[in-house]
Design a protein around this motif. Sequence first.
Motif, mmCIF file in Angstrom:
data_model
loop_
_atom_site.group_PDB
_atom_site.id
_atom_site.type_symbol
_atom_site.label_atom_id
_atom_site.label_comp_id
_atom_site.label_asym_id
_atom_site.label_seq_id
_atom_site.Cartn_x
_atom_site.Cartn_y
_atom_site.Cartn_z
ATOM 1 N N SER A 68 0.826 -1.203 0.000
ATOM 2 C CA SER A 68 0.000 0.000 0.000
ATOM 3 C C SER A 68 0.862 1.255 0.000
ATOM 4 O O SER A 68 0.432 2.294 -0.467
ATOM 5 C CB SER A 68 -0.948 -0.004 1.197
ATOM 6 O OG SER A 68 -0.217 0.047 2.394
ATOM 7 N N LEU A 69 2.084 1.183 0.514
ATOM 8 C CA LEU A 69 2.966 2.339 0.471
ATOM 9 C C LEU A 69 3.487 2.597 -0.936
ATOM 10 O O LEU A 69 3.794 3.734 -1.291
ATOM 11 C CB LEU A 69 4.155 2.146 1.428
ATOM 12 C CG LEU A 69 3.823 2.119 2.917
ATOM 13 C CD1 LEU A 69 5.086 1.828 3.722
ATOM 14 C CD2 LEU A 69 3.210 3.431 3.354
ATOM 15 N N LEU A 70 3.592 1.567 -1.751
ATOM 16 C CA LEU A 70 4.084 1.720 -3.107
ATOM 17 C C LEU A 70 3.014 2.231 -4.062
ATOM 18 O O LEU A 70 3.309 2.551 -5.204
ATOM 19 C CB LEU A 70 4.629 0.378 -3.619
ATOM 20 C CG LEU A 70 5.826 -0.181 -2.856
ATOM 21 C CD1 LEU A 70 6.186 -1.561 -3.393
ATOM 22 C CD2 LEU A 70 7.003 0.751 -2.949
ATOM 23 N N PHE A 71 1.769 2.331 -3.609
ATOM 24 C CA PHE A 71 0.684 2.767 -4.470
ATOM 25 C C PHE A 71 0.806 4.258 -4.749
ATOM 26 O O PHE A 71 1.029 5.065 -3.851
ATOM 27 C CB PHE A 71 -0.662 2.461 -3.810
ATOM 28 C CG PHE A 71 -1.844 2.862 -4.642
ATOM 29 C CD1 PHE A 71 -2.160 2.142 -5.778
ATOM 30 C CD2 PHE A 71 -2.611 3.950 -4.299
ATOM 31 C CE1 PHE A 71 -3.241 2.491 -6.541
ATOM 32 C CE2 PHE A 71 -3.689 4.301 -5.060
ATOM 33 C CZ PHE A 71 -4.007 3.575 -6.188
ATOM 34 N N ASP A 72 0.649 4.630 -6.000
ATOM 35 C CA ASP A 72 0.749 6.023 -6.408
ATOM 36 C C ASP A 72 -0.628 6.671 -6.268
ATOM 37 O O ASP A 72 -1.588 6.262 -6.913
ATOM 38 C CB ASP A 72 1.245 6.100 -7.854
ATOM 39 C CG ASP A 72 1.457 7.528 -8.302
ATOM 40 O OD1 ASP A 72 1.550 8.419 -7.430
ATOM 41 O OD2 ASP A 72 1.532 7.752 -9.524
ATOM 42 N N ASN A 73 -0.727 7.694 -5.445
ATOM 43 C CA ASN A 73 -2.016 8.348 -5.231
ATOM 44 C C ASN A 73 -2.463 9.156 -6.449
ATOM 45 O O ASN A 73 -3.640 9.436 -6.606
ATOM 46 C CB ASN A 73 -1.949 9.262 -4.016
ATOM 47 C CG ASN A 73 -1.901 8.479 -2.730
ATOM 48 O OD1 ASN A 73 -2.381 7.356 -2.679
ATOM 49 N ND2 ASN A 73 -1.325 9.060 -1.698
ATOM 50 N N ASN A 74 -1.553 9.558 -7.296
ATOM 51 C CA ASN A 74 -1.904 10.335 -8.482
ATOM 52 C C ASN A 74 -2.162 9.441 -9.683
ATOM 53 O O ASN A 74 -2.129 9.896 -10.813
ATOM 54 C CB ASN A 74 -0.775 11.330 -8.800
ATOM 55 C CG ASN A 74 -0.623 12.346 -7.690
ATOM 56 O OD1 ASN A 74 -1.581 12.691 -7.028
ATOM 57 N ND2 ASN A 74 0.592 12.812 -7.486
ATOM 58 N N SER A 75 -2.401 8.198 -9.444
ATOM 59 C CA SER A 75 -2.615 7.252 -10.521
ATOM 60 C C SER A 75 -3.937 7.528 -11.235
ATOM 61 O O SER A 75 -4.905 7.972 -10.635
ATOM 62 C CB SER A 75 -2.617 5.827 -9.970
ATOM 63 O OG SER A 75 -2.945 4.926 -10.987
ATOM 64 N N LEU A 76 -3.962 7.252 -12.516
ATOM 65 C CA LEU A 76 -5.173 7.449 -13.292
ATOM 66 C C LEU A 76 -6.116 6.255 -13.199
ATOM 67 O O LEU A 76 -7.202 6.284 -13.770
ATOM 68 C CB LEU A 76 -4.812 7.707 -14.758
ATOM 69 C CG LEU A 76 -4.019 8.990 -15.014
ATOM 70 C CD1 LEU A 76 -3.645 9.069 -16.489
ATOM 71 C CD2 LEU A 76 -4.818 10.203 -14.600
ATOM 72 N N SER A 77 -5.710 5.214 -12.500
ATOM 73 C CA SER A 77 -6.545 4.017 -12.428
ATOM 74 C C SER A 77 -7.833 4.253 -11.641
ATOM 75 O O SER A 77 -8.804 3.554 -11.828
ATOM 76 C CB SER A 77 -5.763 2.866 -11.807
ATOM 77 O OG SER A 77 -5.452 3.188 -10.472
ATOM 78 N N LEU A 78 -7.831 5.248 -10.753
ATOM 79 C CA LEU A 78 -9.020 5.525 -9.965
ATOM 80 C C LEU A 78 -9.828 6.700 -10.517
ATOM 81 O O LEU A 78 -10.835 7.084 -9.929
ATOM 82 C CB LEU A 78 -8.623 5.818 -8.512
ATOM 83 C CG LEU A 78 -7.899 4.674 -7.796
ATOM 84 C CD1 LEU A 78 -7.483 5.118 -6.412
ATOM 85 C CD2 LEU A 78 -8.782 3.460 -7.714
ATOM 86 N N LYS A 79 -9.410 7.249 -11.614
ATOM 87 C CA LYS A 79 -10.104 8.408 -12.194
ATOM 88 C C LYS A 79 -11.378 7.953 -12.896
ATOM 89 O O LYS A 79 -11.376 7.024 -13.688
ATOM 90 C CB LYS A 79 -9.181 9.097 -13.200
ATOM 91 C CG LYS A 79 -9.764 10.341 -13.803
ATOM 92 C CD LYS A 79 -8.736 11.006 -14.713
ATOM 93 C CE LYS A 79 -9.404 12.164 -15.413
ATOM 94 N NZ LYS A 79 -9.809 11.818 -16.756
#
Length: 101
Positions: free
Chosen positions: A71-82
């Motif tokens: 979970s620390l390696l997850f990018d918060n600015n990822s487009l996967s959740l857009k």
Amino acid sequence: MKTKFLNRFIFAILVVHLCTTNFAFAAVDFSPEIKSALVKFTLVMCVIVVFSLILSVGLSVYNKVFVKTKSLLFDNNSLSLKTPEDKDEAVMTYITRNRLE
């Protein structure tokens, strides 16, 4: 929460133990078949408790070691959740995620 659950669990064990002790030892002459069955049942229950404790400790260690690092390696600015704005963007997102051409 854990303390309340643990207290209720210990209380339940004590109630079962104290309520069934007199019945278990009231008859002096157990037949050998019943005694061996009780010993086997007790051993199986002890093994189940031990393995459930091992499983819960193993899963908690797994969650602390592996899941937290992922979970620390997850990018918060990822487009996967857009969320797509319109139908065309939704279709293009579906095509790019599923690698369709």
